[in-house]
Write a protein that holds these residues in place. Structure first.
Motif, short mmCIF file in Angstrom:
data_model
loop_
_atom_site.label_atom_id
_atom_site.label_comp_id
_atom_site.label_asym_id
_atom_site.label_seq_id
_atom_site.Cartn_x
_atom_site.Cartn_y
_atom_site.Cartn_z
N GLY A 255 -4.27 2.31 8.01
CA GLY A 255 -4.60 2.98 9.25
C GLY A 255 -5.82 3.85 9.06
O GLY A 255 -6.92 3.54 9.49
N GLY A 256 -5.63 4.96 8.34
CA GLY A 256 -6.73 5.84 7.97
C GLY A 256 -7.14 5.64 6.53
O GLY A 256 -6.64 4.76 5.83
N LEU A 257 -8.05 6.50 6.06
CA LEU A 257 -8.60 6.35 4.71
C LEU A 257 -7.54 6.51 3.63
O LEU A 257 -7.51 5.75 2.67
CB LEU A 257 -9.73 7.36 4.50
N GLN A 258 -6.65 7.51 3.76
CA GLN A 258 -5.66 7.73 2.72
C GLN A 258 -4.74 6.52 2.56
O GLN A 258 -4.38 6.15 1.44
CB GLN A 258 -4.84 8.98 3.00
N SER A 259 -4.36 5.90 3.67
CA SER A 259 -3.50 4.72 3.56
C SER A 259 -4.23 3.57 2.90
O SER A 259 -3.62 2.76 2.18
CB SER A 259 -2.98 4.31 4.94
N TYR A 260 -5.54 3.48 3.10
CA TYR A 260 -6.33 2.46 2.41
C TYR A 260 -6.36 2.73 0.91
O TYR A 260 -6.17 1.82 0.09
CB TYR A 260 -7.76 2.41 2.96
N ILE A 261 -6.58 3.98 0.53
CA ILE A 261 -6.59 4.35 -0.89
C ILE A 261 -5.24 4.02 -1.53
O ILE A 261 -5.18 3.45 -2.63
CB ILE A 261 -6.94 5.85 -1.05
N ASP A 262 -4.16 4.37 -0.83
CA ASP A 262 -2.81 4.10 -1.36
C ASP A 262 -2.57 2.60 -1.51
O ASP A 262 -2.00 2.14 -2.51
CB ASP A 262 -1.75 4.70 -0.43
N ALA A 263 -3.00 1.82 -0.51
CA ALA A 263 -2.82 0.37 -0.58
C ALA A 263 -3.63 -0.23 -1.73
O ALA A 263 -3.15 -1.10 -2.46
CB ALA A 263 -3.24 -0.27 0.75
N ASN A 264 -4.84 0.25 -1.89
CA ASN A 264 -5.70 -0.25 -2.97
C ASN A 264 -5.08 0.05 -4.33
O ASN A 264 -5.05 -0.82 -5.22
CB ASN A 264 -7.08 0.40 -2.86
N ASP A 265 -4.53 1.25 -4.48
CA ASP A 265 -3.89 1.62 -5.74
C ASP A 265 -2.66 0.75 -6.01
O ASP A 265 -2.44 0.28 -7.14
CB ASP A 265 -3.47 3.09 -5.71
N TYR A 266 -1.86 0.53 -4.98
CA TYR A 266 -0.63 -0.26 -5.15
C TYR A 266 -0.94 -1.69 -5.59
O TYR A 266 -0.34 -2.20 -6.54
CB TYR A 266 0.17 -0.27 -3.85
N PHE A 267 -1.87 -2.34 -4.91
CA PHE A 267 -2.14 -3.74 -5.22
C PHE A 267 -3.01 -3.92 -6.46
O PHE A 267 -3.04 -5.01 -7.04
CB PHE A 267 -2.75 -4.44 -4.01
N ALA A 268 -3.66 -2.85 -6.89
CA ALA A 268 -4.42 -2.93 -8.14
C ALA A 268 -3.50 -2.94 -9.36
O ALA A 268 -3.93 -3.32 -10.46
CB ALA A 268 -5.39 -1.75 -8.24
N LYS A 269 -2.24 -2.57 -9.17
CA LYS A 269 -1.30 -2.49 -10.29
C LYS A 269 -0.76 -3.85 -10.70
O LYS A 269 -0.07 -3.96 -11.70
CB LYS A 269 -0.13 -1.56 -9.93
N LYS A 270 -1.02 -4.87 -9.91
CA LYS A 270 -0.49 -6.19 -10.26
C LYS A 270 -1.60 -7.21 -10.27
O LYS A 270 -2.41 -7.24 -9.36
CB LYS A 270 0.59 -6.61 -9.26
#
Length: 270
Positions: A255-270
């Protein structure tokens, strides 16, 4: 049963764009549609869906479509070229700004009509929000296997009580069939805590009903806010066609920038 996938990418992401403008570290993403944001080691958010779809047997050349707008069409063409998606599977709804957007449900129907022109088969459509991803444990094959003829299939997951007011909430019977839909209710309005994201496998019998929903909106002179929320269409559908549910563990929305950062971090882990 023929199933084709329609990814929704015609929104303008105004909240994210405002966030990006106020953070110079992310100015390079200004103007990038949410569906095309680089995310978790892939070139774009929707490439994660492309990976899942092709792994489950969807053909890049026959089965996967994206609906977008005039303002973003060139960027989606470039994405399609990189991933061997035919350019005529990138559908332009013709809008140029957030103020002129069609709305999510009209875009679904716009995309379905474009798909139908390319097939003579009995068509079911998997509609995916282009700003949403599911957690790593989601199994698309299991989801597709649950589809029954003459019924639609949607996903649900459990949210905390203090989050109920942020989501469309469904109430189901003991068989997991939707019996009620509430748009962002207060927690005391329902005992259900089942959120229902924009990930719908629409049976061919539902497509005329989606058309009927939009006709009803027009007859009642309802505004854009009514047909820009896909949950409103579900509320129209469930008394008219069975909506079965498939449980998932959760989702990540950009939605906003923080949710993008969180999503990027989550999917970068796999």
């Amino acid at each position: 049963m023929v199933v084709k996938a329609l990814i929704l990418g015609a929104g303008y992401g105004t909240r994210l764009q405002r966030d990006l403008e106020s953070n110079s570290s992310y100015h390079h993403l200004l103007g990038v549609p949410k569906a095309l944001l680089p995310l978790g080691g892939r070139d774009c958010l929707i490439t994660h869906w492309l990976d899942r779809l092709t792994a489950s047997g969807f053909s890049k050349t026959d089965d996967i479509y994206v609906v977008t707008n005039e303002a973003s069409i060139k960027d989606f063409y470039l994405w399609a070229e990189r991933h061997d998606i035919p350019s005529d599977h990138i559908i332009n709804d013709g809008t140029t700004s957030n103020a002129s957007r069609l709305g999510a449900v009209p875009d679904i129907l716009f995309g379905i009509d474009a798909m139908a022109a390319n097939t003579n088969d009995d068509l079911s459509v998997l509609v995916l929000g282009g700003d949403t991803l599911f957690l790593h444990d989601f199994d698309l094959d299991q989801f597709l296997a649950q589809k029954q003829k003459g019924a639609c299939l949607v996903t649900t997951y459990t949210v905390e009580t203090n989050q109920v007011h942020k989501f469309g909430i469904v109430e189901t019977d003991h068989q997991g069939i939707i019996r009620s839909f509430l748009e962002k209710p207060s927690p005391d309005q329902t005992e259900s805590r089942l959120a229902c994201p924009c990930f719908y496998l629409l049976d061919s019998a539902a497509i005329p009903l989606v058309r009927g929903f939009l006709s009803d909106c027009k007859t009642k002179q309802l505004g854009l806010e009514h047909y820009d929320a896909t949950g409103k269409a579900l509320a129209y559908l469930y008394p008219r066609i069975p909506l079965h549910t498939h449980t998932i563990s959760g989702r990540i929305d950009v939605g906003g920038l923080q949710s993008y950062i969180d999503a990027n971090d989550y999917f970068a882990k796999k």
